[in-house]
Design a protein around this motif. Structure first.
Motif, short mmCIF file in Angstrom:
data_model
loop_
_atom_site.label_atom_id
_atom_site.label_comp_id
_atom_site.label_asym_id
_atom_site.label_seq_id
_atom_site.Cartn_x
_atom_site.Cartn_y
_atom_site.Cartn_z
N TYR A 33 7.60 6.71 4.92
CA TYR A 33 6.89 7.29 3.66
C TYR A 33 7.76 7.86 2.69
O TYR A 33 8.68 8.55 3.03
CB TYR A 33 5.70 7.97 4.04
N THR A 105 -5.87 -1.33 5.30
CA THR A 105 -4.95 -0.42 4.33
C THR A 105 -4.16 -1.34 3.35
O THR A 105 -3.54 -2.17 3.79
CB THR A 105 -4.06 0.11 5.52
N VAL A 107 -0.85 -0.93 1.06
CA VAL A 107 0.15 -0.11 0.85
C VAL A 107 0.99 -0.65 0.06
O VAL A 107 1.12 -1.82 -0.42
CB VAL A 107 0.97 0.07 2.22
N VAL A 115 6.69 3.60 2.17
CA VAL A 115 5.11 3.72 1.67
C VAL A 115 5.34 4.68 0.50
O VAL A 115 5.45 5.86 0.68
CB VAL A 115 4.20 3.83 2.74
N HIS A 118 -0.60 4.75 0.27
CA HIS A 118 -1.31 4.30 1.46
C HIS A 118 -2.63 4.47 1.11
O HIS A 118 -3.27 5.79 1.02
CB HIS A 118 -0.96 5.02 2.62
#
Length: 160
Positions: A33, A105, A107, A115, A118
């Motif tokens: 992330y 999800t 992303v 990411v 999200h």
């Protein structure tokens, strides 16, 4: 600059993380992330890796054997859409009963394949609330009350 981004590889790496996620993986969420990544689901809306880490830590604190199974994925440009099943058992209520939530999800990846956004989509009313004793009865009543009336098909109609 998505020219350098290998989105299928970034998505595959993320799917592997989700399907093998354990509390030990949480320390490395920054590898997956972006530092200012945004996360939103039916219960949370946060920004930043520490806040995202807390959401996953909360999941492990409150559920037994949580695990994701990604069933489909669509990749385009700098984004991926992942359909999944989330399997778990509640710690405090009906701990012996396996639960499963179906969701997806979306992303968006940054140029480094991390990411940046999200967004989880799943129906908390159907997948969670409807399974609770008192709230479940209310949810089923609301669903029935809000449903469109069924219309007979042309084959079922009598000629005038």
């Amino acid at each position: 600059m998505t020219d350098l981004l290998d989105t299928p590889a970034a998505a595959a790496r993320l799917v592997q993380l989700y399907e093998q996620l354990t509390p030990a993986h949480l320390a490395r969420l920054g590898d997956y992330y972006a530092p200012d990544a945004r996360f939103k689901d039916p219960f949370n809306e946060v920004r930043g890796v520490p806040a995202i880490r807390q959401i996953f830590a909360h999941m492990f604190d409150n559920l037994e054997q949580p695990r994701f199974v990604v069933t489909q994925q669509l990749v385009q440009g700098d984004q991926a859409f992942l359909a999944w099943e989330f399997h778990f058992r509640m710690k405090r209520w009906r701990a012996q009963v396996p639960q499963c939530i179906h969701g997806a999800t979306l992303v968006h990846f940054d140029a480094q394949g991390r990411v940046a956004l999200h967004r989880d989509y799943w129906d908390a009313a159907e997948e969670l609330y409807a399974k609770l004793p008192v709230l479940g009865a209310l949810m089923r009543w609301l669903r029935k009350a809000g449903a469109a009336p069924t219309m007979p098909s042309h084959a079922d109609r009598s000629p005038p």
